[in-house]
Design a protein around this motif. Structure first.
Motif, mmCIF file in Angstrom:
data_model
loop_
_atom_site.group_PDB
_atom_site.id
_atom_site.type_symbol
_atom_site.label_atom_id
_atom_site.label_comp_id
_atom_site.label_asym_id
_atom_site.label_seq_id
_atom_site.Cartn_x
_atom_site.Cartn_y
_atom_site.Cartn_z
ATOM 1 N N UNK A 138 2.583 -2.352 -18.895
ATOM 2 C CA UNK A 138 1.288 -2.803 -18.419
ATOM 3 C C UNK A 138 1.123 -2.659 -16.918
ATOM 4 N N UNK A 139 1.947 -1.836 -16.305
ATOM 5 C CA UNK A 139 1.884 -1.646 -14.853
ATOM 6 C C UNK A 139 1.150 -0.380 -14.466
ATOM 7 N N UNK A 140 1.213 -0.063 -13.195
ATOM 8 C CA UNK A 140 0.529 1.127 -12.664
ATOM 9 C C UNK A 140 1.477 1.920 -11.791
ATOM 10 N N UNK A 141 1.236 3.219 -11.758
ATOM 11 C CA UNK A 141 2.002 4.120 -10.900
ATOM 12 C C UNK A 141 1.019 4.908 -10.046
ATOM 13 N N UNK A 142 1.140 4.786 -8.755
ATOM 14 C CA UNK A 142 0.256 5.520 -7.837
ATOM 15 C C UNK A 142 1.089 6.446 -6.973
ATOM 16 N N UNK A 143 0.498 7.589 -6.652
ATOM 17 C CA UNK A 143 1.180 8.593 -5.831
ATOM 18 C C UNK A 143 0.250 9.003 -4.706
ATOM 19 N N UNK A 144 0.734 8.869 -3.492
ATOM 20 C CA UNK A 144 -0.013 9.302 -2.305
ATOM 21 C C UNK A 144 0.773 10.415 -1.637
ATOM 22 N N UNK A 145 0.176 11.588 -1.606
ATOM 23 C CA UNK A 145 0.878 12.730 -1.031
ATOM 24 C C UNK A 145 -0.115 13.827 -0.692
ATOM 25 N N UNK A 146 0.299 14.685 0.178
ATOM 26 C CA UNK A 146 -0.468 15.885 0.536
ATOM 27 C C UNK A 146 0.516 16.893 1.092
#
Length: 411
Positions: free
Chosen positions: A386-394
């Motif tokens: 029930x969690x979330x996975x976020x990815x910040x990249x460029x």
């Protein structure tokens, strides 16, 4: 006779059969007694007694012939011959002694149980005619009840029996549907369970064994390149590869026993396991420095949350080591009261994150390739919790991967 009722799954038929059998023998005995009392010493008496015994014997032999299954439209030839013999014997008895007509009511049941509906209705009608004739012979004058009552009783008995049979048929159809539905549901659950287990094993193997084998390959290749120029360093790489092999062996054994990750064995906490993972990765000879930080007040975490976050950290570090060309990685475990967050930040060359969790990562312009199983496996782990996975990249700006899992509030 007893067989069809006794083996019928319909509970009403189980008690109706014995009642009808008992009624037949009572009526047969009463009819014979009445004849012997009313007509003692007549020449036909031996015939009446003999036919009564034959009819009783034929009736008793009925169960040995078996019953007509509900899914077969026609009875067997032997059972038809038996029913014909019973009816013929009864008809002769009624012609010789009309009082035996009362045995017709149980015979209605016998015919309805043996023949298809159409043929059974014709037999009931024939038996009813003989009953009416017999009653008129016994009567001293014309009585409308003797003409109308037997057909009414026969019609009522037939209607009740047909209604019960149709109810039983509907119950059997419903039970068959329920059994079929349960089997289909069980098959579906088995398939889903198999697919879920395959996914779990694929994620576990990807995040542990596959990454360990990749590290071993890199270390052994590095040792081979510098074996002649720097043998001491090469032997160090081989020792590190041996240690990774031992850890992979421990992980494989735990897969077999369906236990927690080896790093969490013996009561090891998640922060300690992440700290050891960071140290191990830094010392693996991959020119990568990994640091671990912990923020917030530590709280007890469920085993499956600890396992998932550790596997995500292992998979993320493997991706960084293989694809990011990074020099520094920071693991940060933060306790926020209602959730726990694991951040993995690297200073590598970055990439273009997938547009959706289920979409495969496309090769970015920078040339960094993200393997198709790593990120989907991480997203799958978070969905299960029930969690979330976020990815910040460029491209060219490094990557920050954040896994957040909600926690149950403690009073």
């Amino acid at each position: 006779m007893g067989g069809p009722a006794d083996r019928d799954p319909n509970p009403d038929a189980r008690w109706l059969g014995p009642v009808m059998h008992l009624a037949f023998f009572l009526l047969l005995g009463a009819s014979l007694s009445r004849f012997l009392i009313r007509h003692p010493g007549e020449p036909r008496t031996p015939w009446i007694i003999a036919l009564s015994l034959v009819l009783a014997l034929l009736y008793v032999l009925g169960p040995a012939l078996g019953s007509r299954p509900h899914d077969e439209p026609r009875p067997t030839a032997r059972r038809l011959l038996w029913l014909g013999a019973v009816v013929a014997t009864w008809v002769v008895l009624v012609l010789l002694a009309p009082s035996f007509a009362w045995c017709a009511v149980p015979l209605f049941y016998t015919g309805l149980r043996t023949l298809p509906a159409g043929a059974a209705s014709l037999l009931v009608g024939l038996l009813t005619v003989f009953v009416v004739v017999a009653q008129l012979r016994l009567s001293t004058g014309f009585d409308p009840n003797l003409v109308l009552a037997p057909p009414a009783v026969a019609a009522l008995a037939t209607a009740v029996f047909v209604h019960m049979e149709r109810q039983a048929a509907r119950q059997r159809a419903l039970i068959d549907d329920l059994i079929r539905t349960r089997r289909e549901l069980a098959a579906t659950e088995r398939r889903e369970g198999t697919l879920a287990e395959r996914q779990r094993l694929s994620m576990e193997i990807h995040d542990t064994l596959a990454q360990g084998l990749s590290s071993q390959q890199m270390l052994l290749q590095a040792a081979d390149r510098i074996w002649d120029s720097a043998p001491a360093t090469a032997r160090g790489h081989i020792r590190t590869a041996t240690e990774i092999t031992a850890r992979n062996l421990a992980e494989a054994r735990r897969f077999v026993h369906d236990l927690a990750p080896a790093d969490l064995a013996d009561g090891t906490s998640l922060p300690q396991a992440l700290r050891e993972l960071a140290t191990r990765t830094s010392e693996s000879g991959a020119a990568l420095s990994v640091r671990f930080h912990q923020d917030g007040t530590p709280a007890p975490l469920p085993d499956r949350v600890q396992s998932a976050l550790l596997r995500i950290a292992q998979g993320a570090l493997a991706n960084v080591r293989e694809h990011a060309a990074a020099t520094t990685v920071t693991l940060t475990l933060t306790y926020l009261g209602d959730q726990v967050v694991l951040d993995i930040a690297d200073d590598g060359r970055g990439f273009t994150p997938p547009p959706a969790p289920s979409a495969p990562a496309s090769p970015p312009a920078s040339g960094r390739r993200v393997r198709g199983h790593g990120l989907p496996a991480m997203h799958a782990r978070m969905r299960q919790l029930g969690g979330t996975l976020t990815i910040e990249s460029a491209p060219g700006e490094g990557t920050v991967l954040s896994a957040a899992v909600p926690l149950e509030r403690t009073p």
